[in-house]
Structure formats: C-alpha cells, structure tokens
Motif scaffolding. Structure first.
Motif, mmCIF file in Angstrom:
data_model
loop_
_atom_site.group_PDB
_atom_site.id
_atom_site.type_symbol
_atom_site.label_atom_id
_atom_site.label_comp_id
_atom_site.label_asym_id
_atom_site.label_seq_id
_atom_site.Cartn_x
_atom_site.Cartn_y
_atom_site.Cartn_z
ATOM 1 N N THR A 378 0.333 -6.987 7.382
ATOM 2 C CA THR A 378 -1.116 -6.858 7.254
ATOM 3 C C THR A 378 -1.792 -7.988 8.021
ATOM 4 O O THR A 378 -1.430 -9.154 7.888
ATOM 5 N N GLN A 379 -2.769 -7.610 8.815
ATOM 6 C CA GLN A 379 -3.564 -8.586 9.557
ATOM 7 C C GLN A 379 -4.876 -8.806 8.819
ATOM 8 O O GLN A 379 -5.543 -7.856 8.429
ATOM 9 N N GLY A 380 -5.243 -10.058 8.597
ATOM 10 C CA GLY A 380 -6.538 -10.326 7.973
ATOM 11 C C GLY A 380 -6.535 -10.063 6.476
ATOM 12 O O GLY A 380 -5.556 -10.361 5.779
ATOM 13 N N ASN A 381 -7.616 -9.473 5.976
ATOM 14 C CA ASN A 381 -7.872 -9.331 4.549
ATOM 15 C C ASN A 381 -6.960 -8.295 3.895
ATOM 16 O O ASN A 381 -7.138 -7.101 4.058
ATOM 17 N N GLY A 382 -6.000 -8.784 3.107
ATOM 18 C CA GLY A 382 -5.065 -7.887 2.451
ATOM 19 C C GLY A 382 -5.692 -7.025 1.375
ATOM 20 O O GLY A 382 -5.153 -5.962 1.036
ATOM 21 N N TYR A 383 -6.825 -7.452 0.817
ATOM 22 C CA TYR A 383 -7.492 -6.645 -0.211
ATOM 23 C C TYR A 383 -7.995 -5.318 0.360
ATOM 24 O O TYR A 383 -8.108 -4.328 -0.369
ATOM 25 N N LEU A 384 -8.278 -5.305 1.654
ATOM 26 C CA LEU A 384 -8.823 -4.097 2.272
ATOM 27 C C LEU A 384 -7.735 -3.130 2.731
ATOM 28 O O LEU A 384 -8.030 -1.988 3.066
ATOM 29 N N ASP A 385 -6.493 -3.590 2.746
ATOM 30 C CA ASP A 385 -5.394 -2.752 3.225
ATOM 31 C C ASP A 385 -4.819 -1.941 2.066
ATOM 32 O O ASP A 385 -3.901 -2.377 1.371
ATOM 33 N N GLN A 386 -5.367 -0.761 1.854
ATOM 34 C CA GLN A 386 -4.923 0.119 0.772
ATOM 35 C C GLN A 386 -3.931 1.176 1.274
ATOM 36 O O GLN A 386 -3.567 2.082 0.531
ATOM 37 N N SER A 387 -3.470 1.022 2.495
ATOM 38 C CA SER A 387 -2.671 2.073 3.134
ATOM 39 C C SER A 387 -1.328 2.323 2.458
ATOM 40 O O SER A 387 -0.751 3.415 2.582
ATOM 41 N N ASN A 388 -0.815 1.354 1.743
ATOM 42 C CA ASN A 388 0.481 1.522 1.088
ATOM 43 C C ASN A 388 0.395 1.442 -0.429
ATOM 44 O O ASN A 388 1.417 1.299 -1.109
ATOM 45 N N GLY A 389 -0.822 1.542 -0.939
ATOM 46 C CA GLY A 389 -1.013 1.556 -2.376
ATOM 47 C C GLY A 389 -1.375 0.191 -2.935
ATOM 48 O O GLY A 389 -1.543 -0.783 -2.196
ATOM 49 N N HIS A 390 -1.485 0.122 -4.251
ATOM 50 C CA HIS A 390 -1.893 -1.118 -4.911
ATOM 51 C C HIS A 390 -1.076 -1.316 -6.177
ATOM 52 O O HIS A 390 -0.381 -0.410 -6.658
ATOM 53 N N LEU A 391 -1.182 -2.493 -6.715
ATOM 54 C CA LEU A 391 -0.446 -2.830 -7.926
ATOM 55 C C LEU A 391 -1.052 -2.144 -9.154
ATOM 56 O O LEU A 391 -2.267 -1.896 -9.188
ATOM 57 N N PRO A 392 -0.244 -1.815 -10.149
ATOM 58 C CA PRO A 392 -0.799 -1.298 -11.413
ATOM 59 C C PRO A 392 -1.830 -2.278 -11.968
ATOM 60 O O PRO A 392 -1.649 -3.489 -11.898
ATOM 61 N N ALA A 393 -2.884 -1.730 -12.551
ATOM 62 C CA ALA A 393 -4.025 -2.565 -12.946
ATOM 63 C C ALA A 393 -3.947 -3.074 -14.380
ATOM 64 O O ALA A 393 -4.759 -3.922 -14.772
ATOM 65 N N THR A 394 -3.009 -2.573 -15.177
ATOM 66 C CA THR A 394 -2.884 -3.020 -16.566
ATOM 67 C C THR A 394 -1.416 -3.192 -16.927
ATOM 68 O O THR A 394 -0.520 -2.616 -16.290
ATOM 69 N N LEU A 395 -1.171 -3.965 -17.971
ATOM 70 C CA LEU A 395 0.192 -4.138 -18.458
ATOM 71 C C LEU A 395 0.764 -2.807 -18.941
ATOM 72 O O LEU A 395 1.956 -2.529 -18.751
ATOM 73 N N ASP A 396 -0.052 -1.990 -19.546
ATOM 74 C CA ASP A 396 0.404 -0.684 -20.028
ATOM 75 C C ASP A 396 0.914 0.176 -18.879
ATOM 76 O O ASP A 396 2.020 0.741 -18.945
ATOM 77 N N LYS A 397 0.138 0.274 -17.813
ATOM 78 C CA LYS A 397 0.533 1.083 -16.658
ATOM 79 C C LYS A 397 1.790 0.517 -16.004
ATOM 80 O O LYS A 397 2.725 1.261 -15.663
ATOM 81 N N ALA A 398 1.837 -0.784 -15.846
ATOM 82 C CA ALA A 398 2.995 -1.415 -15.209
ATOM 83 C C ALA A 398 4.256 -1.230 -16.055
ATOM 84 O O ALA A 398 5.346 -0.975 -15.524
ATOM 85 N N THR A 399 4.113 -1.344 -17.375
ATOM 86 C CA THR A 399 5.265 -1.191 -18.261
ATOM 87 C C THR A 399 5.795 0.239 -18.225
ATOM 88 O O THR A 399 7.012 0.469 -18.242
#
Length: 447
Positions: A378-399
């Motif tokens: 990723t070049q530059g701002n990694g927050y804007l690079d959604q091309s490969n998905g994102h981390l689960p947003a809660t402990l419940d989802k991640a678990t």
C-alpha cells in the motif's frame, strides 16, 4: 543462581505464572519450599486459567470450573527465567508454566503454546527473533484514588499532547530514570524510552532477543512498569484506548526469522528491490491471510476495538507497506541485520505470549503452504485502501471468525483454541451487561 537464592536475607522467592489475559498470578514461597519444588515441580490452583481478569469464574469453560472442583494444576519453575527484583530488595524471581501432561493441562497455558509454535519453527529450520514495544498512559493517582473517583476525572502525569518531548521527560525525570535503570537491572533492557502523543503517555521499545525471552520480557515489562510506578504514586495503564478523543496504545511486535545458528537473517535478500526474501514474502502473506482469524490474539478485549478505528494511529485494513505506519503489516527492509516485519495491529492490552505465538504461527503457516504475496504494498494512506478488506470491528465478530477457522485449530491446536475462544465469548457476554457513560449521555434526558 541457587547460591544467590540460598544466601538472600529474605528467605523467600517470588514466583508467577501468566494467565490467559497476560496477567501475572503469583506468590511468595519460602526458601525451603523453593528447594523442594525446584526440580520436582510445583502447582497452582487451576482457577487461574478458569476465571477472567476480574476473577469472575467462566461458566462456559471445559478445562476447569465448578464441575471439576478447581484442583491444583502441575506446574514447573523455569530456572532460566531467574531474575532479581531491584525495587523489592533484589528478591529472587522465577516464571512458572503448566507442565506438559497426559491430561492435556498444558493446552491452556499461553507460555506452553508459544513454546509449541517455537518448536514448529525450529523443525522448519528457523530461529525466531522478536521484540515488543509498548505505549501506555500514566496518571498521578493510586489504586485508592482511582476507585474513590470511580475511574473518572483522573489526573494525567503530565498535560497535553507532547510526543518525543524533552521537556516532559525532564519534568518527570525521576520516573523516567527509574524505568530505564530498574528495568535493565530486572533483565528487561530497553532500546528507547520517550513520551508519546497524549497526556502522560510513554512509549518503550524492548531490546530484541530470541522469541521466548522476548515474550518473557514483554510479560514482565507490563507488571514491572506498574510496580515501579506505584513507588512514585503513579498509575500506569496498558488499556488499548482510554478515551475516544485520544490516541490508543499499541503493542507492536517486530520479528524476523534466522537460520538455526542465528547467523543469517532469512528475511533479507539483497537482490530483491525491497530486500525481501521469498521466505519473508510467504511469512507476510500468511499473516495477511489469517489476520481476521487470529485477531483476538492481537486484540483480546472489548476495549481493543476502540483503538482500531480510522485515523487513530492503529490499522483497520488488511494492508502491508514499506516503512508505512498506516498499514497493518510494516516491512522494514533495511540491511541483513535489521530486515524485519512489524505487526502494528497488536495493542498494548495483549498477552505477549499469545500475540507472539499468533504472529509466528501465522507466518510459518504462510511459509509451509507457500502462500504467495500477490497483494502489492500500500502506498500512502492505508486507511483508504479497502481493496483487500478490513479487520473485524468487534471482539464478537473476530471471535466468531476465529471459531470458524480451520487454520487456527491446525496451528494452535484444538484444545487451546477451544479454551481461548470460550474466554473471548465470555468477555463479550460480560460487556453486554454493562451500562456505559455513553448511554447515559445519549439517552438519559432525551429518550
């Protein structure tokens, strides 16, 4: 070492075992008791792996519970972890771990899990070198005052957002000096210590070492900092996020694989444009693939996910980059000595044994299965690079993602994985009962 223990005027030894949340659970034992268990082994009530950080007993665990009567679990002292506690009259100290047994009691011990993963790496021909760095907040409070204030309106050690501040480190120089010198005397050498952005916020980088020693240092670091702080009426916290408008606290892990002799960095390739070997690319690809599935090892609490938000100096996307602090996995190509990977997802609230086991285990999985690194940096701002998905947003989802992962069971074993997943499900269930300040502010008058 044994002679030192025998000669110490206190006539006692301090021992501790690390629970599932990375909390040291320990006790003093007499010199005579130490000499009798030094080789034959000792025991801890197995409740230390059957309750949460608040000493509430799990109601969903199989390892132990009311159904077992909470018996003693066989443990052994690791004599190689011998240290002297300099702020406690140099009393002898040792780490313990559950013993490997036919009953499988070792399957819930975080230190034993890490040793299993280390063994997997050694069988593949690698020696792992790791280190962890921590950010944390310090308050001019005591355990009594924070409870009297009900954890509200706490006084930061220093005011303002002042990262890398020479002024603030001079203002609290006694504390800074004690941290640096006493930790070194406790065999936790630091590469660096400075203020981080945030009121009363510090960051320390622990000197790298072989992975088991690195994890021991990291576990002991958190408790040592708190105890050193106590001496100056300071409270240190390693919560991932103390306030929504302040930066969170990372616990980034740096890692590299070397040959068995520890002479050649297997991550480094001088001919590659980014100085990344094929081994490093497979290792990175393994972590990148499994990040959502192993996230509870890196973000184990409800509070962890308040840190993993856009623009708050913690990654949210499945990204890697070259010396880029906005991505999940930061590659530092450097040279043959310094080439390494930094896993930036990890928070300060982790159990270091589990964080390092997960990082190494996922990386070795990538090497074993020759997973290709098809994703470009990723070049530059990694927050804007959604091309490969994102981390689960809660402990419940991640678990739940961890629970459904065949790779997690393969790497970490069904026994440990099942127990750990149940503890995270318990943590989520406890949080659902709580009425928060946010709810009061949002609903008290208006609804």
């Amino acid at each position: 070492m044994i002679q030192y223990v025998k000669d110490h005027p206190s006539g006692k030894v301090k021992i501790a075992i690390t629970d599932i949340d990375g909390v040291l659970r320990g006790k003093y034992i007499s010199l005579e008791k130490f000499l009798s268990v030094m080789d034959q082994g000792t025991s801890f009530c197995d409740v230390v792996f059957g309750w949460d950080a608040a000493d509430l007993a799990y109601d969903n665990a199989e390892y132990t519970g009311w159904h077992t009567g909470y018996p003693d679990a066989a443990a052994r002292l690791d004599l190689s972890t011998f240290r002297k506690i300099p702020w406690e009259n140099n009393i002898p100290f040792f780490l313990a771990e559950l013993q490997v047994s036919q009953s499988g009691s070792d399957s819930v011990c975080p230190r034993q899990l890490l040793k299993k993963i280390i063994g997997d790496g050694e069988a593949a021909g690698f020696k792992a070198f790791f280190s962890q760095e921590f950010e944390w907040y310090n308050f001019a409070e005591t355990p009594d005052t924070i409870h009297e204030k009900q954890f509200r309106n706490l006084q930061p050690l220093t005011p303002g957002m002042f990262g890398y501040s020479i002024l603030r480190s001079s203002l609290e120089n006694d504390f800074m000096t004690d941290l640096f010198s006493l930790l070194k005397q406790f065999d936790i050498p630091l590469e660096g210590l400075h203020t981080e952005t945030g009121p009363g916020t510090y960051e320390a980088a622990i000197t790298y070492s072989e992975i088991l020693e690195a994890a021991d240092r990291a576990v002991l670091f958190k408790t040592a900092v708190k105890e050193i702080a106590y001496k100056q009426s300071i409270m240190a916290t390693f919560m991932a996020k103390i306030q929504e408008n302040l930066p969170g606290c990372g616990g980034h892990v740096h890692q590299s694989l070397w040959d068995k002799g520890g002479r050649k960095n297997m991550f480094y390739d001088e001919k590659d444009p980014h100085h990344m070997s094929e081994i490093m690319k497979h290792y990175l690809a393994g972590q990148l693939l499994l990040l959502p599935q192993i996230l509870p090892f890196f973000a184990p609490t409800i509070n962890s996910y308040k840190r993993l938000v856009t623009g708050a100096w913690a990654p949210t996307t499945l990204t890697w980059g070259l010396d880029n602090r906005t991505v999940a996995l930061r590659v530092l190509g450097g040279n043959a000595k310094s080439c390494r990977l930094e896993t930036r997802v990890i928070g300060a609230d982790v159990n270091p044994y589990l964080a390092m086991a997960a990082a190494l285990g996922a990386g070795l999985y990538g090497i074993k299965n020759k997973i290709s690194l098809k994703q470009p940096p990723t070049q530059g701002n990694g927050y804007l690079d959604q091309s490969n998905g994102h981390l689960p947003a809660t402990l419940d989802k991640a678990t739940q993602m961890m629970k459904e992962s065949a790779a997690v069971k393969e790497i970490f074993g069904t026994g440990f994985s099942s127990h750990f997943i149940k503890t995270r499900e318990w943590e989520w269930k406890q949080h659902l009962k709580s009425v928060t300040d946010w709810e009061f502010r949002r609903y008290f008058e208006i609804i």
